[in-house]
Every structure is written in C-alpha cells, then in structure tokens.
Design a protein around this motif. Sequence first.
Motif, PDB file in Angstrom:
ATOM      1  N   GLU A  85       5.476  -0.982  -1.851  1.00 25.06           N
ATOM      2  CA  GLU A  85       4.465  -0.152  -2.506  1.00 25.06           C
ATOM      3  C   GLU A  85       4.125   1.040  -1.626  1.00 25.06           C
ATOM      4  O   GLU A  85       4.183   0.947  -0.394  1.00 25.06           O
ATOM      5  N   PHE A  86       3.764   2.124  -2.268  1.00 23.24           N
ATOM      6  CA  PHE A  86       3.328   3.320  -1.553  1.00 23.24           C
ATOM      7  C   PHE A  86       2.092   3.877  -2.250  1.00 23.24           C
ATOM      8  O   PHE A  86       2.103   4.105  -3.457  1.00 23.24           O
ATOM      9  N   HIS A  87       1.010   4.058  -1.487  1.00 16.77           N
ATOM     10  CA  HIS A  87      -0.222   4.614  -2.036  1.00 16.77           C
ATOM     11  C   HIS A  87      -0.363   6.070  -1.611  1.00 16.77           C
ATOM     12  O   HIS A  87      -0.053   6.425  -0.468  1.00 16.77           O
ATOM     13  N   LEU A 116       9.858   2.825  -9.347  1.00 19.03           N
ATOM     14  CA  LEU A 116      10.057   1.795 -10.359  1.00 19.03           C
ATOM     15  C   LEU A 116       8.884   1.697 -11.309  1.00 19.03           C
ATOM     16  O   LEU A 116       9.048   1.391 -12.492  1.00 19.03           O
ATOM     17  N   ASP A 117       7.671   1.923 -10.781  1.00 22.82           N
ATOM     18  CA  ASP A 117       6.462   1.866 -11.593  1.00 22.82           C
ATOM     19  C   ASP A 117       5.387   2.664 -10.869  1.00 22.82           C
ATOM     20  O   ASP A 117       5.455   2.861  -9.647  1.00 22.82           O
ATOM     21  N   SER A 118       4.390   3.126 -11.607  1.00 26.18           N
ATOM     22  CA  SER A 118       3.326   3.922 -11.013  1.00 26.18           C
ATOM     23  C   SER A 118       2.048   3.706 -11.811  1.00 26.18           C
ATOM     24  O   SER A 118       2.079   3.660 -13.042  1.00 26.18           O
ATOM     25  N   ALA A 119       0.924   3.556 -11.085  1.00 24.25           N
ATOM     26  CA  ALA A 119      -0.359   3.358 -11.744  1.00 24.25           C
ATOM     27  C   ALA A 119      -1.468   3.848 -10.829  1.00 24.25           C
ATOM     28  O   ALA A 119      -1.310   3.898  -9.602  1.00 24.25           O
ATOM     29  N   ARG A 143      11.750   1.724  -4.637  1.00 21.04           N
ATOM     30  CA  ARG A 143      12.932   1.134  -4.000  1.00 21.04           C
ATOM     31  C   ARG A 143      13.448   2.143  -2.984  1.00 21.04           C
ATOM     32  O   ARG A 143      13.740   3.299  -3.313  1.00 21.04           O
ATOM     33  N   LEU A 144      13.517   1.731  -1.726  1.00 20.79           N
ATOM     34  CA  LEU A 144      13.965   2.604  -0.650  1.00 20.79           C
ATOM     35  C   LEU A 144      15.486   2.720  -0.653  1.00 20.79           C
ATOM     36  O   LEU A 144      16.179   1.907  -1.280  1.00 20.79           O
ATOM     37  N   PRO A 145      16.031   3.714   0.037  1.00 20.07           N
ATOM     38  CA  PRO A 145      17.485   3.913   0.012  1.00 20.07           C
ATOM     39  C   PRO A 145      18.296   2.678   0.403  1.00 20.07           C
ATOM     40  O   PRO A 145      19.380   2.457  -0.126  1.00 20.07           O
ATOM     41  N   GLY A 146      17.766   1.854   1.300  1.00 21.72           N
ATOM     42  CA  GLY A 146      18.487   0.642   1.699  1.00 21.72           C
ATOM     43  C   GLY A 146      18.379  -0.504   0.716  1.00 21.72           C
ATOM     44  O   GLY A 146      18.969  -1.565   0.910  1.00 21.72           O
ATOM     45  N   GLY A 147      17.584  -0.323  -0.349  1.00 18.64           N
ATOM     46  CA  GLY A 147      17.453  -1.350  -1.377  1.00 18.64           C
ATOM     47  C   GLY A 147      16.153  -2.131  -1.323  1.00 18.64           C
ATOM     48  O   GLY A 147      15.837  -2.868  -2.261  1.00 18.64           O
TER      49      GLY A 147
END
Length: 198
Positions: free
Chosen positions: A54-56, A27-30, A46-50
Amino acid sequence: MTTDGFDRSGESSRSGGPDEDLAWETLDSAVDYSCPGFDVRRDEVRLPGGRETEFHSVDEPGTVVVLPFTPDGDVVLVEEWRQAVGRVNRGLPAGTVEATDGDDLAAAARRELREETGHEAGTTSHLTTVEPANGIANSVHHYFLARGCRPSAEQELDADESIRPVVADYDEFRASVFAGDVRDGRAVLAVSRYEAGE
C-alpha cells in the motif's frame, strides 16, 4: 488520469515506454480520509519486482502562487498563521484553483491575490509550474508574476485563514530569502525563479 501517470480507476497507465521498469502498477485506489483542502489516498500497488503493498499520499487540487509587484516595484506579501509549524509565516498570496476558474489559471491567480491582499493585478504572466512534494503528494503549483498591483478591495478570507497583507521593499525581501531568513518554500522558489529569469 492523475498527475502521477495512473488512472485511479485501477488500470495502470504504463505505456511500455522507457520507464516501464520503474513504474508501479495501481491495482486499486480509495480515499481513506477527507478534510477541507485535501484527501489522504490509499493506493494498492504492485512494484516492479512483483511485490504488492500500500502507498498513502496527499491528494489535493491545483494551487496558484503569486509574486506580486506594485507599480513602484515593492512586493505584496502575506503574513499568515501556519498551524503545522506553530508560527506566523511571511510568504506569497496563494490558493486553490477552483472549479469556477475553469482552465484560466491566471484568473485564479488574480482572484487569490485580490481575496488575500485586497490588491488587483494590472498584468499577470506565468512564471513556472512545479510538483513541490511529489514523493508524498500530487500537488501541482502554478506560479505567476503580477505587476501593477494596487489596493482596490477588501480581503475575502476563508473561515480558516488568518492573513495580514503587507507591502515590502523587494530588494530587502530578496536578500532575506537568499540569507535563509524566509522559510516559506513557495516564496523561496518564486523569488529564485524570478531572479534566474531576469
């Protein structure tokens, strides 16, 4: 487009293919933190289940790794201080692909060999390309075999490199790799891949 299959502009690159049920939508990246050599990137996904979270990950340029042989069949190694593990590590010449290399990865491999060891390669050939830690980083390592390597120049080390080049008997080095005495992952992979192809 990055090596993980997402356009970092925020648009998902999912194509409706067979893996769509596993794909995360970015959705966004910085970049949260930058330092010499790599960035720490934060993705809002957004994961497959909705569920959104955040992921670093570590964001770094491509790398070349060289398995260099002298005309006599010895191997040119580097002994380098590795701060993260607090010891001198015996491994292979390696380094970042620079903008001046363009798309010529073999030229990058020859340059890194020369800068770190003072050796010039007679010939180079591509060995393999891997993503060594794609659960936490977008790193791509391009491995090259170099033959006919001869000392021809002085080292040209970066300010944060503490490297001593050494020439070693290849059979002894291979034995130490397979005995588990060599801890450097790039050296282990290069020797294993080389031996598998012989």
